[in-house]
Design a protein around this motif. Structure first.
Motif, short mmCIF file in Angstrom:
data_model
loop_
_atom_site.label_atom_id
_atom_site.label_comp_id
_atom_site.label_asym_id
_atom_site.label_seq_id
_atom_site.Cartn_x
_atom_site.Cartn_y
_atom_site.Cartn_z
N ALA A 125 51.57 96.26 6.39
CA ALA A 125 50.39 95.67 6.25
C ALA A 125 49.20 96.02 7.36
N ARG A 148 45.36 101.86 3.96
CA ARG A 148 46.57 100.38 4.31
C ARG A 148 47.53 100.49 3.89
N THR A 150 51.15 98.52 2.66
CA THR A 150 51.48 97.31 1.92
C THR A 150 52.28 96.37 3.02
N PRO A 151 52.39 95.17 2.54
CA PRO A 151 53.38 94.21 3.27
C PRO A 151 54.98 94.68 3.45
N ALA A 157 53.29 87.31 2.08
CA ALA A 157 51.70 88.04 1.97
C ALA A 157 50.92 86.72 1.65
N VAL A 160 46.50 89.24 -1.66
CA VAL A 160 46.26 90.83 -1.82
C VAL A 160 44.86 90.80 -2.79
N ARG A 161 44.07 91.98 -2.50
CA ARG A 161 42.89 91.85 -3.38
C ARG A 161 42.63 93.44 -3.80
N PHE A 162 42.69 93.65 -5.12
CA PHE A 162 42.34 94.75 -5.61
C PHE A 162 40.79 95.12 -6.27
N ASP A 188 42.71 95.44 -0.46
CA ASP A 188 43.90 96.21 -0.05
C ASP A 188 44.12 97.62 -0.63
N PHE A 308 53.78 94.21 -2.90
CA PHE A 308 53.10 93.69 -2.05
C PHE A 308 53.85 92.44 -1.59
N ASP A 508 41.91 88.84 -6.98
CA ASP A 508 42.44 88.31 -5.98
C ASP A 508 43.87 87.39 -6.22
N THR A 510 46.64 84.95 -4.85
CA THR A 510 47.50 84.27 -3.80
C THR A 510 48.88 83.51 -4.49
#
Length: 554
Positions: A125, A148, A150-151, A157, A160-162, A188, A308, A508, A510
C-alpha cells in the motif's frame, strides 16, 4: 540483474508528481507525430518514445514496462536494432533520492525492444516512482512514472478506487478519458476491460469520412509485425502515456486485440486468405504481452486474480481464448451445455476463487456483459444500429450471441454457484458494448424480480468507439432515448443505460458499498475534451442490487 538498496541517492532533482505527469504527456506530445512508424527515424537514439507503464500490482511488487528505440531504424515491428541494456530504478520520492531497488534488463529485437521488470521487495500500500535509462557516457532517462502496491492480503483496507475504461478506437477519436484519469491522483489502479486496440484497416470502422486520425499500419493487422506497429502507435498517444505514467494499469483483452468476435478457433473478421487463425492469434498475443504491462507468467491467457487486502478480490477473465464459436442468431445452440464461453478450467477457477474468497467484495472483470438482455418493440431505424453494436439480427431477435447471452449454460452454472453458496457482494465490471449500464444480475431473468438478484453489474461505455448517436449521425440523447426506454421496459433488472456518451467510470469500494461514478466526454473528436459527471449507482453490502446515488464520491 536486480539489487535492493536501503537508500541510493542519484543527485537528481525531479519536480512534483503533477509536473511529472505533464512532462510525460509533453514527451508523448513530441512523439505523437510518430504514430506513423516511419517518422520515428527523426528521433534521437537511443530514446524512450513510447512512455513508461506499470501494472499488475502486488503487496510487495509491481511490473514496470517501457520500450527503448536504440537506433533510428529500430521502429516497432521492424525487427531491427541492437541489443540494448536498459536500467531501471524505483524510489519512494519523485526526486529519486530514496531509491529502494534498481536493476537492468536487455532490450532485444526479439521482443520488439520492449522490457519488463517484475520488481519485488516493496512495501504494501505504498506509492513509488520509477524510471528507466540507457547509455553510459551520455545517460538518457525515460519519463518518470508513478505506481502503487496493493494492501497486504490480510490487511484491513478502508477503501480502494479504480478508473475503469474500455474500447479505445484510434481512428474514432482521441483518448481524453485516459487524460482525465491520469489527472486523478487518488486512484489505486486503472482497470482496462479490453479493446485496447482495434485490428481494422484504416477507414473501415469508422468509415473514412469519420476518421479523426489514421491507423498505423493502414491495412488490417494480421502478422506479428502488424500488431507490434499498431500497439506502438497507441503508445505514442499523449493521453495514453499520461495514464500509464500516472497509475498501474490492470488489463484484460477482448476481441479487437485479435479480430472482431474472436473465439478459440477463429473470428468473424478473419478469413482463410489471411492465413491460419492459430498463427494470427499467437502473433496478437505475443505483441500484447510485449507491449502491455501484464505479467509474462500469464502468457497465453489473461485470467488472473489480484487482491486488495480483505476489502476486494479482483477476478480477471479471458473470454476469447477458450470460447466456443458464437452461435448463429436465433439458434437454440446458445443453450447447449457443450458450448462454453470461459472454458471448463477457467470457470472452475472462477467458482473456486469466489467461494474461497475472504474479501468483502468479489469484483469480476468480464469483457462482455453477463446480464441478460431482451428487446421489446423498437422502431426499425433504432433497431438497425443497436443490432450492429450488440450483434443482434436486424429482425430483432432478443439475444447477443457474443456475450454471456450466447453461452447460457456457463452463466446459469456461475449464477447458481453464487446463489447456492450464498456468495454475496459480487460485482461484474464490464466493457465491450460502447454503452454505460447499471444492472442487477438475476438468477432467472424471466421471473425477475420474483427470482432474486445474485450479483450486480456496472458496464462502462467506450473511450472513443462508435455508439448509437455516432452510427445514426444524430445529436446525443435524442432518438436513442426510445430504445433505452424499450430495453428497460423489457428488462426490469436494467436500472439505467446511456447509449450515446463516451467516457469512463470511477469505481469506489468501501466495506459498506461499491459505487460506480460515470463520466462523459464533451467531444471524442476534440483532443482537449472536457469530462463531466453523468450518473452514479451503488450496491450496498448484502443487497445484491444497484441503486441510484445523486452525487459522485468525488
Amino acid at each position: 540483474m536486480t539489487s535492493s538498496l536501503p537508500s541510493a541517492p542519484t543527485g537528481a532533482s525531479t519536480p512534483s508528481r503533477r509536473t511529472v505527469v505533464k512532462a510525460a504527456a509533453a514527451t508523448a506530445a513530441l512523439a505523437a507525430p510518430l504514430a506513423t512508424a516511419s517518422l520515428a527515424h527523426a528521433a534521437e537514439s537511443p530514446a524512450f518514445l513510447h512512455g513508461v507503464a506499470s501494472g499488475d500490482p502486488l503487496p510487495d511488487g509491481v511490473l514496470l514496462w517501457t520500450r527503448v528505440t536504440p537506433t533510428p531504424d529500430a521502429v516497432p515491428g521492424s525487427g531491427k536494432g541492437p541489443d540494448t541494456e536498459v536500467r531501471w530504478e524505483i524510489a519512494e520520492d519523485n526526486g529519486f533520492s530514496r531509491v529502494v531497488s534498481r536493476g537492468s534488463i536487455t532490450a532485444r529485437a526479439a521482443s520488439d525492444h520492449t522490457v519488463k521488470a517484475d520488481v519485488r521487495g516493496l512495501r504494501q500500500a505504498t506509492t513509488y516512482y520509477f524510471r528507466f535509462s540507457v547509455g553510459d557516457a551520455s545517460l538518457v532517462h525515460s519519463p518518470v512514472g508513478r505506481t502503487r502496491t496493493t494492501p497486504a492480503h490480510e490487511a484491513t483496507a478502508h477503501g480502494v478506487r479504480f478508473g475503469v475504461v474500455s474500447c479505445a478506437n484510434w481512428e474514432a477519436g482521441y483518448f481524453s478519458a485516459y487524460r482525465h484519469l491520469a489527472d486523478r491522483t487518488e486512484l489505486d489502479a486503472v482497470l482496462h476491460l479490453g479493446d485496447y486496440i482495434y485490428e481494422y484497416r484504416s477507414g473501415e470502422y469508422p468509415t473514412a469520412d469519420d476518421v479523426v486520425r489514421q491507423h498505423e499500419p493502414r491495412h488490417e493487422i494480421i502478422t506479428l509485425a502488424d500488431y507490434r506497429v499498431r500497439h506502438g502507435a497507441h503508445k505514442t498517444d499523449p493521453d495514453a502515456q499520461a495514464m500509464h505514467a500516472a497509475h498501474p494499469v490492470v488489463a484484460i483483452w477482448d476481441d479487437h486485440e485479435f479480430a472482431d468476435n474472436t473465439w478459440s478457433g477463429g473470428a468473424v473478421n478473419h478469413s482463410a486468405s489471411e492465413g491460419p487463425w492459430a498463427q494470427r492469434m499467437a502473433a496478437a498475443k505475443q505483441a500484447y504481452f510485449e507491449w502491455m504491462p501484464v505479467r509474462p507468467s500469464t502468457e497465453g491467457t489473461v485470467h488472473r486474480r489480484i487482491r486488495f487486502g480483505r476489502l476486494a478480490d479482483l477476478h480477471l477473465l479471458d473470454l476469447r481464448s477458450f470460447r466456443s464459436q458464437q452461435a448463429g442468431t436465433g439458434s437454440g445452440a446458445v443453450d447447449d451445455p457443450d458450448r462454453t464461453l470461459t472454458g471448463r478450467a477457467q470457470l472452475d477457477w472462477l467458482k473456486a476463487g469466489l467461494a474461497s474468497s475472504g474479501a468483502a467484495w468479489k469484483l469480476v472483470g468480464t469483457s462482455v456483459m453477463i446480464s441478460p438482455v431482451a428487446f421489446g418493440s423498437l422502431p426499425a431505424h433504432l433497431l438497425a444500429p443497436l443490432a450492429e453494436l450488440l450483434g443482434l439480427p436486424k429482425e430483432g431477435l432478443a439475444i447477443n450471441t457474443d456475450q454471456w447471452d450466447g453461452y447460457t449454460d456457463d452463466r446459469k452454472e456461475l449464477l447458481a454457484h453464487l446463489r447456492d453458496n450464498k456468495i454475496q457482494d459480487t460485482v461484474f465490471l464490464t466493457g465491450d458494448i460502447h454503452m454505460a449500464w447499471a444492472n442487477n444480475v438475476p438468477a432467472k431473468a424471466a421471473t425477475y424480480p420474483l427470482s432474486p438478484s445474485v450479483a450486480t453489474e456496472f458496464v462502462v461505455t467506450s473511450v472513443s468507439s462508435d455508439n448509437i448517436d455516432d452510427m445514426l449521425d444524430v445529436a446525443p440523447h435524442t432518438v436513442s432515448l426510445a430504445a433505452a426506454a424499450a430495453i428497460k421496459a423489457a428488462n426490469r433488472h436494467v436500472k439505467w443505460l446511456d447509449m450515446d456518451s463516451h467516457g469512463y467510470g470511477v469505481l469506489d469500494v468501501t466495506a459498506e458499498r461499491a459505487q460506480m461514478d460515470y463520466y462523459a466526454l464533451s467531444d471524442r473528436t476534440d483532443p482537449k475534451a472536457t469530462s463531466s459527471w453523468v450518473r452514479s449507482y451503488r450496491t450496498l453490502s448484502g443487497t445484491q442490487k444497484v441503486e441510484r446515488v445523486h452525487e459522485p464520491v468525488r
